[in-house]
Design a protein around this motif. Sequence first.
Motif, mmCIF file in Angstrom:
data_model
loop_
_atom_site.group_PDB
_atom_site.id
_atom_site.type_symbol
_atom_site.label_atom_id
_atom_site.label_comp_id
_atom_site.label_asym_id
_atom_site.label_seq_id
_atom_site.Cartn_x
_atom_site.Cartn_y
_atom_site.Cartn_z
ATOM 1 N N GLY A 180 16.520 11.637 -6.991
ATOM 2 C CA GLY A 180 15.747 12.461 -7.903
ATOM 3 C C GLY A 180 14.661 11.718 -8.642
ATOM 4 N N PHE A 181 14.924 10.472 -9.020
ATOM 5 C CA PHE A 181 13.937 9.746 -9.815
ATOM 6 C C PHE A 181 12.677 9.446 -9.013
ATOM 7 C CE2 PHE A 181 12.002 5.971 -11.660
ATOM 8 C CZ PHE A 181 11.850 6.388 -12.969
ATOM 9 N N ILE A 182 12.826 8.786 -7.891
ATOM 10 C CA ILE A 182 11.640 8.426 -7.104
ATOM 11 C C ILE A 182 11.005 9.663 -6.476
ATOM 12 C CG2 ILE A 182 12.871 7.866 -4.978
ATOM 13 C CD1 ILE A 182 9.839 5.991 -6.395
ATOM 14 N N GLY A 183 11.822 10.651 -6.110
ATOM 15 C CA GLY A 183 11.272 11.907 -5.589
ATOM 16 C C GLY A 183 10.431 12.616 -6.640
ATOM 17 N N GLY A 184 10.904 12.611 -7.891
ATOM 18 C CA GLY A 184 10.137 13.215 -8.979
ATOM 19 C C GLY A 184 8.838 12.480 -9.244
ATOM 20 N N LEU A 185 8.871 11.153 -9.166
ATOM 21 C CA LEU A 185 7.636 10.382 -9.347
ATOM 22 C C LEU A 185 6.626 10.674 -8.239
ATOM 23 C CD1 LEU A 185 8.895 6.882 -10.546
ATOM 24 C CD2 LEU A 185 7.748 8.642 -11.884
ATOM 25 N N MET A 186 7.116 10.787 -7.006
ATOM 26 C CA MET A 186 6.205 11.083 -5.887
ATOM 27 C C MET A 186 5.605 12.489 -6.033
ATOM 28 S SD MET A 186 6.087 8.501 -3.747
ATOM 29 C CE MET A 186 5.641 9.185 -2.184
ATOM 30 N N THR A 187 6.407 13.452 -6.453
ATOM 31 C CA THR A 187 5.894 14.803 -6.670
ATOM 32 C C THR A 187 4.859 14.806 -7.788
ATOM 33 O OG1 THR A 187 7.965 15.776 -5.912
ATOM 34 C CG2 THR A 187 6.537 17.173 -7.237
ATOM 35 N N SER A 188 5.144 14.093 -8.867
ATOM 36 C CA SER A 188 4.182 13.993 -9.971
ATOM 37 C C SER A 188 2.880 13.350 -9.516
ATOM 38 C CB SER A 188 4.776 13.194 -11.125
ATOM 39 O OG SER A 188 5.899 13.842 -11.653
ATOM 40 N N THR A 189 2.984 12.351 -8.647
ATOM 41 C CA THR A 189 1.788 11.691 -8.122
ATOM 42 C C THR A 189 0.927 12.682 -7.348
ATOM 43 O OG1 THR A 189 2.995 9.608 -7.951
ATOM 44 C CG2 THR A 189 0.965 9.799 -6.674
ATOM 45 N N ALA A 190 1.552 13.513 -6.531
ATOM 46 C CA ALA A 190 0.805 14.508 -5.766
ATOM 47 C C ALA A 190 0.121 15.514 -6.692
ATOM 48 C CB ALA A 190 1.736 15.226 -4.790
ATOM 49 N N ILE A 191 0.826 15.948 -7.726
ATOM 50 C CA ILE A 191 0.250 16.917 -8.663
ATOM 51 C C ILE A 191 -0.899 16.293 -9.448
ATOM 52 C CG2 ILE A 191 0.739 18.370 -10.674
ATOM 53 C CD1 ILE A 191 3.612 18.651 -9.583
ATOM 54 N N VAL A 192 -0.749 15.047 -9.881
ATOM 55 C CA VAL A 192 -1.823 14.364 -10.605
ATOM 56 C C VAL A 192 -3.046 14.201 -9.715
ATOM 57 C CG1 VAL A 192 -2.507 12.146 -11.625
ATOM 58 C CG2 VAL A 192 -0.337 13.194 -12.255
#
Length: 147
Positions: free
Chosen positions: A38-50
Motif C-alpha cells: 500500500g505504501f509504495i503503491g500509494g506513492l506511485m499513484t500520487s506521482t501519476a496524479i501529480v
Amino acid sequence: MIKTNDLILRTATTLIAFILLAFSIYLFFAGHNKPGGGFIGGLMTSTAIVLMYMAYGMKAVSKIIPINFRVVIPIGLLIAIATGIGSFLFGQPFLSQTFAYFQLPILGKTELATALLFDLGVYLTVIGVTMTIILTIAQDYGDEELS
C-alpha cells in the motif's frame, strides 16, 4: 514554468501516467508476498496524479478527478484500523492475517489475503496525505505568484 499548451508534455503524460498507475496497481497487489504494498503503491499513484496536474493544470484535473484528498485520509485510516481490530472478532492477535484462493474472471486462481485490506487502508492514506501536501504547496505557490 510549464506552459499550459505544451503538447509534448501532455502526450508523454498520457503514456507515463498510465504506466505509473498500472505499476502502482501491480505493487499494491504484490505487496503482501513480495516487496511493495500500500505504501509504495500509494506513492506511485500520487506521482501519476501529480504528473497529470503538472501537464493539464489544476482546473482540468480537478474536473476529471473530483476527489477531496483530505477525506481520503480518514477513510484509509479507518480501513487499516478496522482490519487490525477485525482479528479480535475471531479471537486472534491484533493484525493477524488469513488467506484463501479464489477463481477470478481475468486473473484465474488468485490468492487473496486479509493483509490486502490493510494495504488498501495504507494505500488510501498515503494518497490522501501526499496529494494534500502537494496540492497545498501548489496552491500556496500559485497565490504568491498572482500577488
